[in-house]
Each structure stands twice: as C-alpha cells, then as structure tokens.
Scaffold this motif. Structure first.
Motif, PDB file in Angstrom:
ATOM      1  N   LEU A   2       1.751   9.523  -1.184  1.00 20.08           N
ATOM      2  CA  LEU A   2       1.545   9.162   0.039  1.00 20.08           C
ATOM      3  C   LEU A   2       0.938   7.517   0.340  1.00 20.08           C
ATOM      4  CD1 LEU A   2       0.235  12.345   1.516  1.00 20.08           C
ATOM      5  CD2 LEU A   2       2.704  11.287   1.903  1.00 20.08           C
ATOM      6  N   GLU A   3       0.121   7.145  -0.776  1.00 15.41           N
ATOM      7  CA  GLU A   3      -0.399   5.946  -0.957  1.00 15.41           C
ATOM      8  C   GLU A   3       0.605   4.737  -0.885  1.00 15.41           C
ATOM      9  OE1 GLU A   3      -3.478   5.402  -3.610  1.00 15.41           O
ATOM     10  OE2 GLU A   3      -4.383   7.275  -3.278  1.00 15.41           O
ATOM     11  N   ARG A   4       1.550   4.866  -1.530  1.00 17.73           N
ATOM     12  CA  ARG A   4       2.626   4.010  -1.972  1.00 17.73           C
ATOM     13  C   ARG A   4       3.579   3.861  -0.860  1.00 17.73           C
ATOM     14  NH1 ARG A   4       6.467   3.540  -7.334  1.00 17.73           N
ATOM     15  NH2 ARG A   4       6.812   1.559  -7.045  1.00 17.73           N
ATOM     16  N   ARG A   5       3.708   5.047   0.088  1.00 16.13           N
ATOM     17  CA  ARG A   5       4.483   4.986   1.373  1.00 16.13           C
ATOM     18  C   ARG A   5       3.857   3.935   2.226  1.00 16.13           C
ATOM     19  NH1 ARG A   5       6.162  10.905   1.120  1.00 16.13           N
ATOM     20  NH2 ARG A   5       8.097  11.030   0.278  1.00 16.13           N
ATOM     21  N   SER A   6       2.580   4.301   2.433  1.00 13.87           N
ATOM     22  CA  SER A   6       1.790   3.517   3.480  1.00 13.87           C
ATOM     23  C   SER A   6       1.878   1.813   2.937  1.00 13.87           C
ATOM     24  CB  SER A   6       0.217   3.784   3.764  1.00 13.87           C
ATOM     25  OG  SER A   6      -0.329   3.744   2.228  1.00 13.87           O
ATOM     26  N   SER A   7       1.815   1.509   1.792  1.00 18.01           N
ATOM     27  CA  SER A   7       1.911   0.019   1.607  1.00 18.01           C
ATOM     28  C   SER A   7       3.370  -0.465   1.801  1.00 18.01           C
ATOM     29  CB  SER A   7       1.479  -0.202   0.046  1.00 18.01           C
ATOM     30  OG  SER A   7       2.327   0.579  -0.836  1.00 18.01           O
ATOM     31  N   TYR A   8       4.345   0.212   2.012  1.00 21.17           N
ATOM     32  CA  TYR A   8       5.740  -0.191   2.280  1.00 21.17           C
ATOM     33  C   TYR A   8       6.084  -0.140   3.736  1.00 21.17           C
ATOM     34  CZ  TYR A   8       5.682  -0.703  -2.597  1.00 21.17           C
ATOM     35  OH  TYR A   8       5.635  -1.049  -4.207  1.00 21.17           O
ATOM     36  N   ASP A   9       5.169   0.096   4.687  1.00 17.26           N
ATOM     37  CA  ASP A   9       5.537   0.388   6.157  1.00 17.26           C
ATOM     38  C   ASP A   9       6.097  -0.644   6.660  1.00 17.26           C
ATOM     39  OD1 ASP A   9       4.340   2.713   6.406  1.00 17.26           O
ATOM     40  OD2 ASP A   9       2.490   2.035   7.150  1.00 17.26           O
ATOM     41  N   ASP A  10       5.903  -1.814   6.560  1.00 17.87           N
ATOM     42  CA  ASP A  10       7.025  -2.958   6.961  1.00 17.87           C
ATOM     43  C   ASP A  10       8.332  -2.958   6.499  1.00 17.87           C
ATOM     44  OD1 ASP A  10       4.795  -3.901   8.480  1.00 17.87           O
ATOM     45  OD2 ASP A  10       4.548  -5.552   7.015  1.00 17.87           O
ATOM     46  N   LEU A  11       8.631  -2.446   5.100  1.00 14.96           N
ATOM     47  CA  LEU A  11       9.881  -2.389   4.806  1.00 14.96           C
ATOM     48  C   LEU A  11      10.655  -1.277   5.123  1.00 14.96           C
ATOM     49  CD1 LEU A  11      12.042  -3.207   2.726  1.00 14.96           C
ATOM     50  CD2 LEU A  11      10.604  -2.013   0.681  1.00 14.96           C
ATOM     51  N   ILE A  12       9.826   0.065   5.294  1.00 17.91           N
ATOM     52  CA  ILE A  12      10.468   1.310   5.849  1.00 17.91           C
ATOM     53  C   ILE A  12      10.747   0.914   7.243  1.00 17.91           C
ATOM     54  CG2 ILE A  12       9.906   3.440   6.344  1.00 17.91           C
ATOM     55  CD1 ILE A  12       7.764   3.598   3.990  1.00 17.91           C
ATOM     56  N   ASP A  13       9.911   0.218   8.107  1.00 20.75           N
ATOM     57  CA  ASP A  13      10.356   0.086   9.447  1.00 20.75           C
ATOM     58  C   ASP A  13      11.534  -0.951   9.379  1.00 20.75           C
ATOM     59  OD1 ASP A  13       8.150   1.351  10.412  1.00 20.75           O
ATOM     60  OD2 ASP A  13       6.820  -0.572  10.656  1.00 20.75           O
TER      61      ASP A  13
END
Length: 91
Positions: A2-13
């Motif tokens: 989950l920590e890793r997901r939040s650090s890539y929010d811009d890329l996910i968006d």
C-alpha cells in the motif's frame, strides 16, 4: 504494498487518464511493471533459464540466448561470460 501504491499516485492517475483501465487495475499493472524492472541480473538469468529449458532448449542454446538478451534489459548489467551465466544457475 500500500505504501508503494501511494508513492505512485501521479503515475496511476496518468495511466487511468490515458487508458480505459480502472484505478485498481492501473495500480496493479504499474506494480507488476516495476517488479519486472526490479529483477536482479541473477534472478533474470535463473528465470529465463527455467523458461527456455521448459521450452525444450538445451543449455548451449539457453546460455547463448540469455547472453544476447542481457544487454537489452532496461538497465543492462555488465557483460557476463557463458561460464558466469552457468555459475549463476548452478552455483
């Protein structure tokens, strides 16, 4: 994870905006791609050896093919001799 997901929010968006993928699927794909590129040289050699061996190739062909593939990795490792490749697989 989950920590890793939040650090890539811009890329996910960005992936969500530029594809038809829902957010959860985009996050999973991004994490899969990152894991692929995090693979060490040794892990790549072992994985490819197993894959090629299960495809019926013999070691001579396998190690030559792996040696040819290594320079095309995202971060190419130093050139390894066929002997070094064998030592990675068999110790």
């Amino acid at each position: 994870m989950l920590e890793r997901r939040s650090s890539y929010d811009d890329l996910i968006d960005h992936v969500v905006r530029s594809t038809a993928l829902p957010r959860g699927e985009a996050a999973r794909v991004i994490l899969d791609v990152l894991a692929y590129f995090d693979e060490t040289t040794e892990a790549f050699v072992r994985r490819r050896h197993r894959e090629l061996q299960s495809g019926g190739l013999v070691n001579t062909e396998i190690f030559e093919r792996i040696a040819a593939e290594l320079p095309h990795r995202a971060v190419a490792p130093p050139e390894l001799s066929l002997r070094q490749l064998r030592r990675i697989v068999y110790g």
